[in-house]
Scaffold this motif. Sequence first.
Motif, PDB file in Angstrom:
ATOM      1  N   SER A 139      10.873 -32.515  92.970  1.00 50.16           N
ATOM      2  CA  SER A 139      11.617 -33.126  91.869  1.00 50.16           C
ATOM      3  C   SER A 139      11.789 -32.166  90.687  1.00 50.16           C
ATOM      4  O   SER A 139      12.661 -32.363  89.852  1.00 50.16           O
TER       5      SER A 139
ATOM      6  N   THR B 298      -4.373 -31.993  99.195  1.00 45.54           N
ATOM      7  CA  THR B 298      -3.500 -32.406  98.084  1.00 45.54           C
ATOM      8  C   THR B 298      -2.166 -31.682  98.154  1.00 45.54           C
ATOM      9  O   THR B 298      -1.107 -32.278  97.926  1.00 45.54           O
TER      10      THR B 298
ATOM     11  N   ASP C 152      -0.066 -33.406 100.662  1.00 43.81           N
ATOM     12  CA  ASP C 152       0.201 -34.825 100.440  1.00 43.81           C
ATOM     13  C   ASP C 152       1.693 -35.048 100.191  1.00 43.81           C
ATOM     14  O   ASP C 152       2.324 -34.332  99.409  1.00 43.81           O
ATOM     15  N   GLU C 153       2.274 -36.045 100.851  1.00 41.89           N
ATOM     16  CA  GLU C 153       3.718 -36.274 100.766  1.00 41.89           C
ATOM     17  C   GLU C 153       4.167 -36.610  99.345  1.00 41.89           C
ATOM     18  O   GLU C 153       5.238 -36.169  98.895  1.00 41.89           O
ATOM     19  N   LYS C 154       3.372 -37.382  98.634  1.00 45.48           N
ATOM     20  CA  LYS C 154       3.744 -37.735  97.255  1.00 45.48           C
ATOM     21  C   LYS C 154       3.716 -36.507  96.349  1.00 45.48           C
ATOM     22  O   LYS C 154       4.556 -36.367  95.455  1.00 45.48           O
TER      23      LYS C 154
ATOM     24  N   ASN D 243      -3.553 -34.849  90.448  1.00 45.60           N
ATOM     25  CA  ASN D 243      -3.845 -35.569  91.687  1.00 45.60           C
ATOM     26  C   ASN D 243      -5.220 -35.245  92.271  1.00 45.60           C
ATOM     27  O   ASN D 243      -5.577 -35.792  93.320  1.00 45.60           O
TER      28      ASN D 243
ATOM     29  N   GLU E  50       6.813 -34.515  97.014  1.00 42.61           N
ATOM     30  CA  GLU E  50       7.969 -35.129  96.344  1.00 42.61           C
ATOM     31  C   GLU E  50       8.022 -34.743  94.872  1.00 42.61           C
ATOM     32  O   GLU E  50       9.091 -34.445  94.334  1.00 42.61           O
ATOM     33  N   LYS E  51       6.873 -34.744  94.221  1.00 36.73           N
ATOM     34  CA  LYS E  51       6.830 -34.379  92.802  1.00 36.73           C
ATOM     35  C   LYS E  51       7.218 -32.920  92.605  1.00 36.73           C
ATOM     36  O   LYS E  51       7.918 -32.577  91.646  1.00 36.73           O
TER      37      LYS E  51
END
Length: 627
Positions: free
Chosen positions: A610, A598, A601-603, A418, A606-607
């Motif tokens: 996960s 980074t 960062d919300e995404k 990212n 989430e990763k």
Amino acid sequence: MQRAYIENNDIKIFEEYLAKVKRLGFEEIDVADSLGRITYEAVFAVKCDPMFNASAMDGIVVVAEKTHGANDQTPLTLKKGRDFEYINTGYEIPSKYNSVIMIEYVQKIDEDTIQIVTPSHPWQHIRVKGESIAEGEMVLPSMHKIRPQDISALLASGNGKIKVYKRPKIGIIPTGNEMVSDVKDLVNGKLMESNSHMFAALSKELGAIPTRYKIVNDDKTELKALLKKAVKENDIVIINAGSSAGTKDYSREVIESLGEVFAHGFAIKPGKPTILATIDGKQVFGIPGYPVSANVAFNLFVKPVLLKLGANKDTYKPQFVKARLTKNIVSSFKNIDYVRVSLGFVNDTLVATPISGGASRIMSLVECDGLITVPRTLEGFLANDMVDVELFKSLEEIKSRVVVIGSHDLIVNILGDNMPLVSSHVGSLGGIMTLLKNECHLAPIHLLDEETGVYNIPFIKKYFKGQKMALIKGVGRTQGLMLKKGNPKNIKSVKDLARDNVTFANRQRGAGTRLLFDYQLKNNNIKTDEIKGYEKEFTTHLAVGVAVENDIADVGMGVRSVAMNMGLDFIKIANEEYSFLTYADNLNDERIKKFIDTLKDEKVKEKILSLGDYTIDGIGDVEIIDC
């Protein structure tokens, strides 16, 4: 010239081999299909371009001499058919006219009448016959690599066909009983045959036509039959693997039965057991099987032959830069050493870190940013030496990256996906030492102090006395014992690791996981020599997991997220924080700001979640530590 096995030839003798290579002949092809091909002979214009006097603009054609005197005060009135005609760009100029006035400067009165306020001059806005290309003019010289603009010029000059050098055909023969050609066939004891695909791609980049043959078992008769076929069908042939000293390395023996071995073995590392030979006047190579050796040997030996066969010029111009070396490089007077390195800019200094792993580690080719060549006249370089590095990536790309060196965790991969980031896994203490030398921006750490049971802070204050440091919070994670599914050895705790029938996969010295494990041994009164496998070190949690999964070890220390992703059983030992250490002054660096953004960062969060077993409370928060 037959040589004794295995030699240590100077690479300079390759020039003698290359000198005997003859260029291939020509073939005639459509100009439209000639991109990237090499002209066999000079090409001359068959036609003029343009073939007639043509209008260069949309407008009107006139007789220039009849427009004199036109101005704003006294516009000149012209009649269609008598004084002018309308014309479009590219159209032929009628013989009675000699000038074009752009339509923007024409005032229409009616269908047959116009006025102009500016006079024209002879041949204004007219492309005269042969202005671009004159018949008989040389369009392209011989030995020229055809570009898109060249195709346009060739066609414009009336050339529909062109003679070009034939593209070399290269046959690629992979060998080995252990190799498979389909990922679906990958099982224990089998390896994916990928080198032939690398050779094919490299060959295509050089304009050659590769043919990949089926994998040949370690059988002399089978190899000889396929080699004869490949030599007949191609201009050059590679046998991959089988060039070394193994009991089933038959490449030299088979090649000698059909032709002549020029040299076997070179003073290079990697790539030493390369074979140069000829069969029926064609060049044949025995290339080592390890991917890095194969890549080096191809570029050193096969590439120049392919270029010469196809009359191609090597347009690659290596760019060299000076960089400060972060580790010693040990070499030998026996070889030229080609050392792959990662690069980063830290405090405006370019630093080069040698990439670990031998000739079999294909990822070192993917990860490397440059190459250091150690000549035979030196026994290596010392840390902090300024060395010449051949760049494989642009300095702009390298400057944009944050350099992360220290402990390993899967979240570093997520961050690197990212933002611009380069990482190296040397353990938490290794990261601290690297940061002390200003050779990285961030050091990921998770260090447990045995005396206090506190993570990270005691170590930061110990090693960075008098400094203001910043600890960027990463993730919370669980450390423990990773076990094969079903726990066949019935391991319940660290105490069971001292059993004679249990083999352990350890982390490297300086790794936070290694310190935690030693702390557990101490608390359980277990000596290190009671642990079978303690001396065998792995550099990442993933590597430990793979060792357990593949019965190299029964158990290893690692994080739960890796165990979950690999389907391993897990026994919790401790919760810990995995964070990123830097100098407080670095917080003003745009790369560090990007790194923190980074993390938050919300995404990205989430990763991370996960992957399982991570907590992200306060991720990206910064704690300032006065040491």
